[in-house]
Write an enzyme that holds these catalytic residues in place. Structure first.
Site, PDB file in Angstrom:
ATOM      1  N   TYR A  20     -45.104  35.223 -32.503  1.00 20.58           N
ATOM      2  CA  TYR A  20     -46.512  35.025 -32.140  1.00 20.58           C
ATOM      3  C   TYR A  20     -46.812  35.983 -30.980  1.00 20.58           C
ATOM      4  O   TYR A  20     -46.227  35.865 -29.911  1.00 20.58           O
ATOM      5  CB  TYR A  20     -46.771  33.581 -31.723  1.00 20.58           C
ATOM      6  CG  TYR A  20     -46.866  32.628 -32.886  1.00 20.58           C
ATOM      7  CD1 TYR A  20     -48.102  32.275 -33.425  1.00 20.58           C
ATOM      8  CD2 TYR A  20     -45.720  32.080 -33.460  1.00 20.58           C
ATOM      9  CE1 TYR A  20     -48.201  31.399 -34.496  1.00 20.58           C
ATOM     10  CE2 TYR A  20     -45.807  31.204 -34.536  1.00 20.58           C
ATOM     11  CZ  TYR A  20     -47.046  30.868 -35.040  1.00 20.58           C
ATOM     12  OH  TYR A  20     -47.139  30.003 -36.106  1.00 20.58           O
ATOM     13  N   HIS A  26     -49.329  37.392 -40.939  1.00 23.26           N
ATOM     14  CA  HIS A  26     -49.467  36.111 -41.631  1.00 23.26           C
ATOM     15  C   HIS A  26     -50.808  35.446 -41.340  1.00 23.26           C
ATOM     16  O   HIS A  26     -51.536  35.059 -42.237  1.00 23.26           O
ATOM     17  CB  HIS A  26     -48.321  35.182 -41.219  1.00 23.26           C
ATOM     18  CG  HIS A  26     -48.233  33.948 -42.037  1.00 23.26           C
ATOM     19  ND1 HIS A  26     -48.901  32.799 -41.711  1.00 23.26           N
ATOM     20  CD2 HIS A  26     -47.553  33.680 -43.170  1.00 23.26           C
ATOM     21  CE1 HIS A  26     -48.636  31.864 -42.610  1.00 23.26           C
ATOM     22  NE2 HIS A  26     -47.823  32.373 -43.510  1.00 23.26           N
ATOM     23  N   HIS A  43     -49.717  36.075 -35.764  1.00 27.14           N
ATOM     24  CA  HIS A  43     -48.439  35.538 -36.242  1.00 27.14           C
ATOM     25  C   HIS A  43     -47.839  36.554 -37.206  1.00 27.14           C
ATOM     26  O   HIS A  43     -48.408  36.847 -38.262  1.00 27.14           O
ATOM     27  CB  HIS A  43     -48.672  34.195 -36.953  1.00 27.14           C
ATOM     28  CG  HIS A  43     -47.460  33.675 -37.657  1.00 27.14           C
ATOM     29  ND1 HIS A  43     -47.546  32.727 -38.652  1.00 27.14           N
ATOM     30  CD2 HIS A  43     -46.147  33.951 -37.523  1.00 27.14           C
ATOM     31  CE1 HIS A  43     -46.329  32.461 -39.101  1.00 27.14           C
ATOM     32  NE2 HIS A  43     -45.472  33.194 -38.427  1.00 27.14           N
ATOM     33  N   HIS A  57     -56.121  21.117 -38.465  1.00 27.78           N
ATOM     34  CA  HIS A  57     -55.061  21.481 -37.515  1.00 27.78           C
ATOM     35  C   HIS A  57     -54.115  20.315 -37.260  1.00 27.78           C
ATOM     36  O   HIS A  57     -54.542  19.204 -36.948  1.00 27.78           O
ATOM     37  CB  HIS A  57     -55.681  21.920 -36.192  1.00 27.78           C
ATOM     38  CG  HIS A  57     -54.680  22.228 -35.121  1.00 27.78           C
ATOM     39  ND1 HIS A  57     -53.892  23.360 -35.148  1.00 27.78           N
ATOM     40  CD2 HIS A  57     -54.322  21.553 -33.998  1.00 27.78           C
ATOM     41  CE1 HIS A  57     -53.109  23.375 -34.082  1.00 27.78           C
ATOM     42  NE2 HIS A  57     -53.343  22.283 -33.380  1.00 27.78           N
ATOM     43  N   HIS A  60     -49.626  20.010 -35.844  1.00 26.69           N
ATOM     44  CA  HIS A  60     -48.462  20.798 -35.433  1.00 26.69           C
ATOM     45  C   HIS A  60     -47.434  20.817 -36.564  1.00 26.69           C
ATOM     46  O   HIS A  60     -47.805  20.874 -37.732  1.00 26.69           O
ATOM     47  CB  HIS A  60     -47.908  20.254 -34.121  1.00 26.69           C
ATOM     48  CG  HIS A  60     -48.739  20.652 -32.926  1.00 26.69           C
ATOM     49  ND1 HIS A  60     -48.530  20.183 -31.655  1.00 26.69           N
ATOM     50  CD2 HIS A  60     -49.809  21.489 -32.822  1.00 26.69           C
ATOM     51  CE1 HIS A  60     -49.407  20.694 -30.821  1.00 26.69           C
ATOM     52  NE2 HIS A  60     -50.202  21.495 -31.507  1.00 26.69           N
TER      53      HIS A  60
END
Length: 596
Positions: free
Chosen positions: A216, A250, A322, A401, A403
């Protein structure tokens, strides 16, 4: 095809709502997009969606530098595994004859011929080195994958083997360079015409991408003076990918640095998780634009634009990219990013972003060893009633969203207890594939009125897979914690910025008292919820069920917050979850004629 226990769990939790059509039958509505299949960019895939016939035409191309092959398979699976997958196969036998077949792979990754053949209109263009075929969204064949809106895992495999039959062809036996998968949203809406505007490219410059699997990369950028001096509207954004790096990049996001207008943010450029990343750059956390592989340009409705800049705003934004580098190559150089289309001629409405979902709090937790544990959040009528303008808002985009353990997210919409069509849903969600998605239809959310009664109610549910964890996963900001959020993009901007919930304090205290007194867990009444959740072990089926029941039936605490962070006036603690009077009925499946 055995699309598994997990999908059965998902479909038992939500109404059976199939992909809705927003197009008149007389219109020929199509959408097109493309993506790269392999990290080296040798294989690419394009697709064209026909929303009237519910078909997709795929075109897979092999670059001139790509190796010669004797067979190629492309298809779909729940999570990108080439085992238990649905595939369309093109192969040449040892006599030189071409074959095209609808196949599925077993638990070992070996191919078997489908009874019903649903990969249609195969065509090979040897000169262009491409393969085309058609596929229905839903073949209504148990051996096939159903293509729905949301994330789709497109898998592929290739080989040079000389074959006399395709039966038993082992996909899992191929090398890691000869099979793989990508995540894309296949059912993108038809594209809207681009708008004339000033282009602002926020891009990296000759980044030497590390030779690691995942990177990242963060880059803080100061906005140009013309944007800092006057508020502009973002009316479109799109990716800008370095040629040849289509398989490397990505996904990307642009974050606004939410700080005092006069505060300088260090112009950091480097790994987002580096120890020397300046703390001030973590203020760059409000999403302005997000792109993921295969996503077309995001075009705002002609009535609205997202404000950026002006003297009352901070002058910095941050690009996050990413990079996906499974072959661990150390010679990638990249200058990709996102291009914003800006106009000083602001549109009728300011667009805005509202957060639905769970509070970022340790009051919620997911037990360990769970294949699909649900957490549900509530944006209640009392909050939409006080927070939305009297004419309501129009939601046109959504970014889901979680994790690392999130596997599915959806938001349901209710008016006076009656369920309306789903606002957004992704049953194959991955935290590694996040984009702001244009909805197929705009959704109007209304506040309270004398004629309509109570305000609209939005319910967001996330499923989490914690099979690899013994202890509970706790809600919070850290990447090892969990979130459940739907960032909805809408207009006109309202005072309401956060409409989130968590279990009420009283209900959670009662739960921990029960676990201490009757289940003999080492609970401390002075400890924070995180410590008490982590003290509960093992997570037996009885304990998991009791926690699920607690979240489902208990009163809630609401964050009904304005953009300045303050709650709307009122007591938002100990509120009952709204009652659903009439769930949405299942829509009929769009089966091919031969299945009706």
């Amino acid at each position: 095809m055995r699309f598994h226990y997990l999908i059965l769990v998902i479909f038992s939790l939500i109404p059976q709502i199939y992909s809705f059509s927003v197009y008149k039958k007389s219109e020929r509505q199509v959408a097109e997009s493309e993506a790269v299949l392999d990290p080296n960019g040798d294989l690419s895939i394009k697709w064209r969606i026909d929303y009237v016939s519910h078909k997709i035409r795929f075109e897979v191309s092999l670059s001139e530098k790509g190796p010669a092959i004797n067979w190629f398979a492309v298809g779909f699976s729940d999570r990108g595994d080439i085992k238990n997958a649905d595939l369309c196969l093109a192969w040449t036998d040892y006599h030189g004859n071409d074959h095209f077949e609808d196949m599925h792979s077993d638990e070992e990754g070996k191919l078997l011929l489908d009874i019903k053949q649903n990969c249609d209109n195969f065509h090979v263009n040897a000169k262009r080195r491409c393969l085309t075929f058609d596929r229905d969204f839903d073949t209504c064949d148990d051996e096939d994958y159903t293509i729905e809106d949301g994330t789709v895992h497109v898998i592929w495999a290739r080989g040079t083997d000389r074959l006399f039959t395709s039966k038993g062809l082992c996909l899992s036996c191929t090398s890691q360079h000869d099979h793989g998968f990508i995540r894309v949203r296949l059912l993108t809406p038809p594209s809207m015409p681009p708008q004339k505007a000033e282009e602002l490219a926020i891009v990296n410059k000759n980044v030497e991408v590390p030779g690691t699997d995942t990177t990242y990369w963060c880059k803080v950028v100061k906005l140009p003076d013309y944007v800092s001096e006057e508020v502009h509207h973002i009316i479109q954004f799109q990716s800008s990918i370095t040629r040849g790096n289509e398989g490397l990049v990505h996904h990307m996001e642009v974050f606004y640095c939410d700080a005092d207008p006069q505060q300088d943010i260090p112009l950091y450029e480097g790994n987002c998780f580096a120890s020397d990343r300046p703390e001030k750059t973590k203020l760059c956390s409000k999403v302005k634009a997000a792109w993921a592989m295969g996503a077309p340009p995001f075009v705002y409705p002609k009535e609205a634009g997202l404000p950026l800049g002006g003297r009352g705003a901070n002058k910095y934004v941050m690009l996050e990219v990413h990079y996906n580098n499974p072959e661990l190559k150390d010679d990638w150089v990249d200058s990709s990013g996102i291009t914003l289309h800006l106009t000083a001629n602001r549109r009728q409405y300011d667009a805005a972003i509202m957060e639905l979902g769970l509070e970022y709090t340790d009051k919620m937790a997911i037990p360990g060893r769970q294949p699909a544990f649900p957490l549900t959040a509530h944006c209640i009528p009392q909050c939409t009633g006080v927070g939305l303008p009297k004419e309501g808002i129009v939601v046109f985009g959504s970014q889901l969203h979680t994790h690392l353990t999130g596997i599915a997210v959806w938001t349901r919409h209710f008016r006076r207890g009656i369920e309306l069509p789903v606002l957004n849903r992704d049953l194959h969600y991955s935290t590694h594939f996040q984009e702001i998605r244009i909805l197929h239809r705009p959704v109007q959310v209304l506040p309270v009125s004398k004629k309509r009664g109570e305000g609209d109610y939005l319910m967001t549910t996330c499923l989490f897979n914690t099979l690899d964890k013994e202890n509970a996963t706790i809600g919070g900001h850290a990447i090892t914690d969990e979130m459940c959020v739907n960032y909805i993009h809408y207009y006109p901007a309202s005072e309401l910025e956060v409409c989130k919930s968590a279990i009420s304090n009283v209900a959670l205290e009662s739960y921990f008292k029960f676990e201490k007194r009757w289940d003999n867990m080492p609970i401390s009444y002075k400890a924070p919820p995180r410590a008490n959740y982590l003290s509960i072990r093992p997570w037996t089926a009885l304990r998991v069920n009791s926690l699920d029941l607690l979240y489902d039936k208990s009163t809630i605490s609401m964050q009904c917050n304005k953009s300045d962070g303050n709650r709307f006036q009122g007591d938002w603690e100990g509120i009952y979850i709204p009652r659903i009077k009439l769930p949405l009925k299942s829509e009929p499946r769009h089966c091919p004629k031969e299945y009706l």
